[in-house]
Every structure is written in structure tokens, then in C-alpha cells.
Enzyme design. Structure first.
Site, PDB file in Angstrom:
ATOM      1  N   GLY A 138       0.770  -1.233   0.000  1.00 39.07           N
ATOM      2  CA  GLY A 138      -0.042   0.033  -0.106  1.00 39.07           C
ATOM      3  C   GLY A 138       0.821   1.193  -0.251  1.00 39.07           C
ATOM      4  O   GLY A 138       0.318   2.204   0.466  1.00 39.07           O
TER       5      GLY A 138
ATOM      6  N   ASP B 212      -1.945   9.348  -5.099  1.00 35.13           N
ATOM      7  CA  ASP B 212      -0.686   8.668  -5.415  1.00 35.13           C
ATOM      8  C   ASP B 212       0.080   9.015  -6.488  1.00 35.13           C
ATOM      9  O   ASP B 212       1.274   9.163  -6.602  1.00 35.13           O
ATOM     10  CB  ASP B 212      -1.121   7.029  -5.259  1.00 35.13           C
ATOM     11  CG  ASP B 212      -1.897   6.559  -4.225  1.00 35.13           C
ATOM     12  OD1 ASP B 212      -1.904   7.266  -3.173  1.00 35.13           O
ATOM     13  OD2 ASP B 212      -2.301   5.485  -4.283  1.00 35.13           O
TER      14      ASP B 212
HETATM   15  C1  GLA Z   1      -5.490   4.260  -2.410  1.00 36.60           C
HETATM   16  C2  GLA Z   1      -5.994   5.234  -3.590  1.00 36.60           C
HETATM   17  C3  GLA Z   1      -5.871   6.618  -3.392  1.00 36.60           C
HETATM   18  C4  GLA Z   1      -6.563   7.055  -2.200  1.00 36.60           C
HETATM   19  C5  GLA Z   1      -6.273   6.161  -0.761  1.00 36.60           C
HETATM   20  C6  GLA Z   1      -7.034   6.501   0.245  1.00 36.60           C
HETATM   21  O1  GLA Z   1      -4.237   4.478  -2.016  1.00 36.60           O
HETATM   22  O2  GLA Z   1      -5.000   4.775  -4.690  1.00 36.60           O
HETATM   23  O3  GLA Z   1      -6.120   7.369  -4.473  1.00 36.60           O
HETATM   24  O4  GLA Z   1      -7.919   6.891  -2.230  1.00 36.60           O
HETATM   25  O5  GLA Z   1      -6.137   4.765  -1.370  1.00 36.60           O
HETATM   26  O6  GLA Z   1      -6.658   7.676   0.658  1.00 36.60           O
END
Ligand code: GLA
Length: 395
Positions: A133, A181
């Protein structure tokens, strides 16, 4: 970092039997605060990291695209520019490419914007813990933008690169995420977080230098199997909430995060449960992000720690995206001497959490958290100290 650069260069020369024209690094990211609101027009506060994705690449003049990953055996993918030109930009057309759907999706999206490119070959490897993540896919997409820009001299700024990367992720890989991200992987800077308004893409760099504190990144090693379906469920719950309460204001709200906590309190009883709690998280998380940025600016690190705690509690109780592993690691962290706050980061359901700890207690906290987590969950976690790093498009 040098090890990974050597690794990607070796992989390149093993496959392509020559030296690469260029090599590049693109960071992964950690989000300090502002979770699950980048698809609600909220403010987020992520940093780019010194762990990320490495690429070595050269142009080809025979129209072929050859991609190899040093991380999975047998992960060599070959196709042609003409094939990518012709296929649709949808997940069905890209599924057969496996991991290479990310770089090929970026290539497709750049073609669709009128960029002229020939074939190319690229080897990639990553130092991000897999499935943790910390945005390995966004990092790979942005790396591809940076590589193609350099190889073909494309006119491509960082904001556009992050939009191209998001389009590739959403349309070609089929993951309906927000912009956070890709934006921070493209635009992040060492010793800074980015305060990004996801409704306008206005942003500002906010100094993030912890003199007397350390930010720990704690990987639960729990893979996020449910994540995608639950992620989409949360998105649609937020859309429903906006549909019900958005019109109740003098000036209609286009995003949940345009609603202030004070305004929300006046309309929340219109929302059925659990929609009410989902919306409440979004509205208050947006405020917490702004408060965090101010706290960091003022050096009020204790307050920042409390905001991290409040964010996790809201993600656990109202947004319901944490789970046993993330809660266990956050609880273990909060129980340690010198820890000011801890929260999950990213999409949730597994992956990583962060903890803010006084520097002199960081090593002791690391050890204790790992021990307590193993006792409770039954397997090891992985804890590292966060280091920020420059992204390829940052000026
Ligand atoms: C993932 C998604 C992001 C965001 C996060 C939660 O990383 O890719 O765009 O929504 O979850 O904040």
C-alpha cells in the site's frame, strides 16, 4: 539505493544485451493524513519516499515494446506500438499484459494525447515492499511517464504526468482510485509533504523535517484482498451521501469535502447509517488535514500526533476500512513510550500504518511493536523509518 540501480541495470543488460540509454528512479508514497478523501474533493498531505521503482530503458527503431521486471521470474512482455495504438483503453484489452498493463496503459494514454513515440525497451525493479500500500503501481506509472519523456523528449509536466498515470490506472488497469498517489509520486520533494487540493489540483509544498521525531512505516504484511471491492463501495456510499445532502445548502456542494463540519452537523440526520458515518469521516478528515498542515508549520508536533490518532479512529469506526491487523499494529504503537500518534495509511484493509515517535525511543518502539504484533496476529510485520525523496517531475 545503489543496489537496486545495479539490479535494474543487470536485468536490463541480461535481457537486452547492451547498456541502457537512461535509468531513473521514482518514489513510492506515504500519506501523512487525509485518507479516503481524494475522491471526495478533499485535501491530502502525502510525502514521496526513498523507496520506489527503478527503470533502465532505451529507444527501439523496430516498433517493438519490450518490458521486463526483475522482481517476478518470467515476467517478460513483448508487444508492438501498432498494437497499443489499436487496442481500446479498457481493462479487458490490457488484462493479458499482467503487470505491464501499467506501463503500457501509460504509453496508450500518451499516444491518445498526441505524443509521438517509437518502440522502446525497459527493465524495472522496485524497493517498495510488495502489496504494502505504498503505491507501487502509481510509482511504476509515473516512472514510465518520466522514462518516455526523457527517451522521446516529450513535453510533459508533472501535473499532466500524474493525470496520465491516473487515467492509465483507472481505464487500463481498472482501479478506480483518486489522484493522490500519482500526484505525489510525480511531484513530491525531499523533506516536504504536499498539501494537495484534490478538487482543483492546487498544491503547495509543506516542509516536513522531523528534528526530534521519527516517522515509522509499519507494514502489517496483510495483503489487501478485499480492498478493491470495498474501496468502490466506499466511493459509492460517499456519492449517495452527497446526492442526499449536497443540495441542502445555499450554494450546492459538488464534493463532500466542500461541506464544513459545522454545516454537516445541521444536515447529518438526513443520512441513513452507515452513509452518515462515511460522510462524517470525509468531512472531518478534510479538517484534520488542514489542521495537520498548520500544526506542522507551527512545530506543534503533539497536536499533529493527536490528529493522526483521530484519523485512525475515524477510519476504524466510521469509515470501517482498517481491520484486525491495522488496528493491532496501531494499538501496539500507541502503547509505546515516546509515540505521539499512529494511524493506518493508504486504502486500508491491510498494508501499512504510520507512527510518530520521539527519536530517542524509535528503536525501542520498533522492536516492541514488532513483538506485540507477532504475539497478537501470529506473523511478523516489517517496520522502517520513513525517508522522503525527490520525484522525477519535482522542480
Ligand atoms: C488508495 C488510492 C488513493 C486514495 C487512498 C485512500 O491509495 O489509490 O487514491 O484514495 O487509497 O486515501
Amino acid at each position: 539505493m545503489d543496489n537496486y540501480l545495479d539490479k535494474v541495470r543487470d536485468c536490463y543488460s541480461d535481457y537486452f544485451r547492451r547498456e541502457e540509454e537512461i535509468d531513473l528512479f521514482t518514489p513510492g508514497r506515504v500519506n501523512l493524513i487525509g485518507e479516503h478523501i481524494d475522491y471526495n474533493g478533499g485535501r491530502v498531505l502525502p510525502c514521496s519516499l526513498s523507496v520506489g521503482t527503478y527503470g533502465a530503458a532505451s529507444k527501439r527503431d523496430d516498433g517493438r515494446i519490450m518490458l521486463v521486471s526483475a522482481d517476478f521470474s518470467g515476467s517478460y512482455i513483448e508487444t508492438e506500438v501498432s498494437v497499443i495504438e489499436e487496442i481500446n483503453d479498457d481493462p479487458d484489452s490490457f488484462r493479458a499484459f499482467g503487470w505491464a498493463a501499467y506501463p503500457l496503459g501509460v504509453f496508450k494514454k500518451l499516444i491518445m494525447r498526441g505524443h509521438k513515440m517509437s518502440g522502446f525497451e525497459m527493465a524495472v525493479t522496485g524497493s517498495l515492499p510488495r502489496g504494502s500500500g505504498l503505491s507501487s503501481s502509481a510509482s511504476l506509472e509515473v516512472l514510465t511517464c518520466a522514462v518516455l519523456k526523457k527517451l522521446f523528449g516529450l513535453e510533459l509536466d508533472g501535473v499532466t504526468a500524474s493525470i496520465v498515470s491516473l487515467e492509465a490506472e483507472r481505464d487500463c488497469a481498472g482501479v478506480n482510485c483518486g489522484i493522490m498517489d500519482q500526484f505525489v509520486c510525480a511531484m513530491g520533494k525531499k523533506d516536504h509533504a504536499i498539501l494537495l487540493d484534490t478538487s482543483t489540483l492546487e498544491y503547495e509544498y509543506s516542509p516536513f523535517v522531523l528534528k526530534d521525531h521519527t516517522l515509522l512505516i509499519m507494514n502489517t504484511k496483510k495483503t489487501r484482498r478485499l480492498a478493491d471491492s470495498k474501496y468502490n463501495e466506499r466511493r459509492s456510499e460517499c456519492e449517495k451521501a452527497l446526492l442526499i445532502i449536497g443540495k441542502k445548502f445555499d450554494k450546492e456542494k459538488k464534493n463532500l469535502c466542500e461541506i464544513t463540519p459545522e454545516e454537516f452537523e445541521k444536515v447529518e440526520e438526513l443520512l441513513p447509517d452507515p452513509i452518515r458515518r462515511r460522510a462524517k469521516h470525509a468531512v472531518y478528515e478534510n479538517r484534520r488535514t488542514l489542521d495537520s498542515e498548520t500544526a506542522l508549520k507551527n512545530g506543534d508536533i503533539d497536536f499533529f500526533g493527536r490528529l493522526l490518532n483521530a484519523s485512525h479512529d475515524s477510519l476504524r469506526d466510521d469509515y470501517e476500512v482498517t481491520g484486525a491487523e491495522l488496528d493491532a499494529i496501531v494499538d501496539a504503537a500507541r502503547a509505546q513510550k515516546g509515540v505521539l500518534g499512529a494511524r493506518m495509511t493508504g486504502a486500508g484493509f491491510g498494508g501499512c500504518a504510520i507512527a510518530l515517535v520521539k527519536k530517542e525511543f524509535a528503536d525501542e518502539a520498533k522492536e516492541n511493536i514488532a513483538r506485540v504484533y507477532k504475539e497478537k496476529i501470529g506473523y511478523d510485520c516489517e517496520i522502517m523509518k520513513a525517508e522522503t525523496y525527490d520525484s522525477p517531475f519535482a522542480e
